[in-house]
Design a protein around this motif. Structure first.
Motif, PDB file in Angstrom:
ATOM      1  N   LEU A  21     -47.761-119.147  10.137  1.00  0.00           N
ATOM      2  CA  LEU A  21     -47.744-118.946   8.688  1.00  0.00           C
ATOM      3  C   LEU A  21     -48.165-117.519   8.361  1.00  0.00           C
ATOM      4  CD1 LEU A  21     -47.423-122.029   8.608  1.00  0.00           C
ATOM      5  CD2 LEU A  21     -49.002-122.071   6.691  1.00  0.00           C
ATOM      6  N   LEU A  26     -47.818-114.887  10.274  1.00  0.00           N
ATOM      7  CA  LEU A  26     -46.725-113.959  10.646  1.00  0.00           C
ATOM      8  C   LEU A  26     -45.587-114.016   9.625  1.00  0.00           C
ATOM      9  CD1 LEU A  26     -46.355-114.417  14.519  1.00  0.00           C
ATOM     10  CD2 LEU A  26     -47.365-112.494  13.273  1.00  0.00           C
ATOM     11  N   GLY A  27     -45.354-115.192   9.077  1.00  0.00           N
ATOM     12  CA  GLY A  27     -44.280-115.327   8.094  1.00  0.00           C
ATOM     13  C   GLY A  27     -44.663-114.742   6.743  1.00  0.00           C
ATOM     14  N   ARG A  28     -45.949-114.869   6.395  1.00  0.00           N
ATOM     15  CA  ARG A  28     -46.398-114.365   5.084  1.00  0.00           C
ATOM     16  C   ARG A  28     -46.587-112.864   5.102  1.00  0.00           C
ATOM     17  NH1 ARG A  28     -50.792-118.527   4.930  1.00  0.00           N
ATOM     18  NH2 ARG A  28     -49.843-120.394   4.046  1.00  0.00           N
ATOM     19  N   ASN A  29     -46.974-112.345   6.269  1.00  0.00           N
ATOM     20  CA  ASN A  29     -47.236-110.908   6.386  1.00  0.00           C
ATOM     21  C   ASN A  29     -46.130-110.280   7.208  1.00  0.00           C
ATOM     22  OD1 ASN A  29     -50.183-110.685   5.275  1.00  0.00           O
ATOM     23  ND2 ASN A  29     -50.062-112.525   6.543  1.00  0.00           N
ATOM     24  N   ARG A  30     -45.043-110.003   6.518  1.00  0.00           N
ATOM     25  CA  ARG A  30     -43.929-109.374   7.216  1.00  0.00           C
ATOM     26  C   ARG A  30     -44.361-108.012   7.721  1.00  0.00           C
ATOM     27  NH1 ARG A  30     -39.063-110.932   3.216  1.00  0.00           N
ATOM     28  NH2 ARG A  30     -40.434-109.944   1.725  1.00  0.00           N
TER      29      ARG A  30
END
Lengths: 392, 392
Positions: free
Chosen positions: A7, A9-13
């Motif tokens: 999550l 990694l997905g939220r913090n491009r």
């Protein structure tokens, strides 16, 4: 009950992707923007690629599953090309065709991670996704700094960074983000450290050579063939930059015949890629490799853009580095605050990526793989930026 | 110092792939072989796909990186198609375009694994790679059996298999390997179990609907749209079978607007795919989705092959199941030893996969997506096999 790491990694491009998406939004709104963020080549793919794609239209079997490691014909072409580059021997059985260099790196790193103590070292500056791939595979990501303005590897720091848990060192030449090309003396020095550490710890330490930019060399620069210096080298390659098709995801892993634990490594690559859901690399682009012509995209615009931007920025009072290849240029934030400079540039419609997460604090990365027009227009915006910083 | 789990996966290929590679070796030696192993469609990709590919040759920007989640245009097309299938609402922001269904499943499963205690359930029979993807993501793979010859889900067994650690149940309809299509009553029964367990444990239990065969339905069969029954459904899709391009790796993940933890799930998918090295799905095939025509490959040969083989095998004294879709047929080993039967068939040049690792002990899977000629020829070999087993 979800995976917090994923999550996150997905939220913090990545900052590159964040700015790239911002630029797309502005463009969709009809606003003008000079986007120097993503390594999306502006030069078209060579004609022969289009011709090969065209010929597949009459051959529906091209779209079938291939072997997981890739078509034998394509692997033969790749081994032959590698054998022509140096004295090290490669066979088709040492090649795995992958969905680009990112998949190749992931397959290699996952194979090399035997426990949570495993350490993978990257030489700074480095592509920030190395950290994502390494930590995603459950290992520790260690970085080694550089010396001076031209990003010379810090050999003494490397020597003290290698421990008994070090399973690999990642090298990327020509380098993203610096455009540095590692010369033979530097590769020799790195190899000597690794030879000594292999002996000391009694196990191989692999050198992962990430080579998507290897054909993009300026002027007289030559690229030493790393396996000739260090047999425990694993090559990760992508056709994204050399053939201007980054969205298509085609590349490979290659290991020389003489590498330590050849069979285990190869099995590990296939197992890792299998567990990550890579069934095979896109078959139409494997067919392209089978029919390979040694004609690459026209890289001349990258060098002329680099010269235009480097000279222009120097005249404006900025400090830049001297890339020998790839299609990036590094500029120093005058006050050392690269994020602040990226923000100021963004307000002017100029998108440039802070390179702190590349291991180059205080620098910004400029992608020079844009059209001449965009390069020229961005210089006008850099002029405004120079005024803001009081450089002119 | 290598990853033993990955080495194991690389050394022990799936039985499907093992036999497929064996068949390729025989064919390369000029030997005749009836290969019913791999789901490699024999029917060509529809004309419109070739036309779209052809049109990309004039548009080099097609090969550029897209957003990680896929092109917005393509995601709009997908959301629209899903919205036409039932009453559940999908938006483009709930779609991630992936390198096929395998990548989609890996991205979903990795997102749902919060610790080594996480359990993912598959309803038998199931595609064996589910186990590889689940264990690769660090979770426990749990299977639930079936009732009777037609592979009806065992609802009582499902009820006792779901624990507080169950994060998802995988359903695959039309099913690989059985060709079973889950009817509305069965999906209702599964949903009721999951509703009750969600309430009992106080957290969502997702239903992962793996749908690569959804267009391949025989005769009057209809496919219930699972999200209309159960809102916590995650769709994983591939164009491999519907458009006969399994080697190209293009598919998607889609979640309905009303799913529990929509934003977290979506971020998790992007993070998981990023950590696995999936930069974007092949861009040329995203362009294909943007220009989608509702014309699929011609599936008629699959049904006629299924009828030919099923009738032929019954006449020879074998027991087969009654597939309602997909392109597989299950045959029982007369002595219950499916591996032995696969070996005996192999000696005759007939390649069929034991289905024990699919959770269907004593059965073998026959891929019927071959040409009519291969289906006919394989019946001659099955006749020899029937004699060996004393059936005729």
């Amino acid at each position: 009950m979800l995976n917090e790491h994923m999550l996150f990694l997905g939220r913090n491009r990545s900052e590159i992707r964040e700015l790239f998406e911002y630029g797309k939004t502005l463009t969709a709104q009809g606003k003008q923007v000079c986007d120097l963020t993503l390594g999306n080549p502006s030069t078209p793919t060579p004609n022969w690629v289009s011709q090969v794609l065209s010929s597949t239209l009459e051959n529906p079997s091209v779209h079938a599953y291939t072997s997981a490691q890739g078509s034998l014909r394509a692997r033969r072409v790749i081994a032959k090309q590698l054998n022509e580059r140096g004295t090290t021997c490669f066979s088709p059985d040492g090649v795995v065709i992958t969905c680009g260099a990112a998949a190749a790196l992931c397959g290699v790193i996952k194979t090399l991670v035997s426990s949570e103590n495993t350490e993978i070292i990257a030489l700074s500056p480095y592509f920030p996704e190395y950290k994502v791939f390494t930590e995603g595979a459950g290992a520790k990501f260690i970085t080694v700094g550089f010396c001076g303005e031209n990003f010379t590897p810090d050999i003494i720091a490397l020597k003290s960074a290698v421990t008994k848990n070090t399973h690999a060192v990642i090298i990327n030449s020509p380098n993203n983000p610096s455009g540095k090309v590692f010369i033979a003396e530097e590769i020799t020095a790195i190899s000597q450290v690794l030879f000594a550490k292999e002996k000391e710890f009694g196990h191989p330490i692999y050198l992962i050579s990430d080579e998507p930019y290897r054909e993009i060399l300026f002027s007289e620069n030559k690229l030493p063939f790393i396996p000739d210096f260090y047999k425990n080298t694993i090559i990760c390659y992508s056709y994204s930059k050399s053939l201007s098709l980054p969205g298509e995801r085609i590349g490979y892993i290659a290991i020389p015949d003489q590498i330590c634990a050849f069979n285990d490594l190869y099995a590990g690559f296939l197992g890792s890629l299998r567990s990550y859901g890579y069934v095979c690399a896109p078959s139409i682009f494997q067919f392209m490799i089978e029919n390979f012509k040694e004609v690459y995209a026209d890289f001349s615009v990258y060098e002329s853009n680099k010269n235009l931007l480097a000279n222009g920025l120097i005249q404006l009072g900025f400090t830049v580095n001297d890339p020998q290849g790839a299609f990036y240029l590094m500029v120093k934030a005058p006050d050392g605050d690269s994020k602040g400079m990226s923000e100021k540039a963004k307000e002017l419609g100029l998108l440039i990526v802070p390179a702190d997460t590349f291991g180059a604090k205080g620098y910004l990365r400029l992608a020079t793989c844009v059209s001449h027009g965009v390069a020229r227009d961005s210089l006008l915006l850099f002029e405004k930026l120079a005024k803001i910083y009081g450089l002119i």
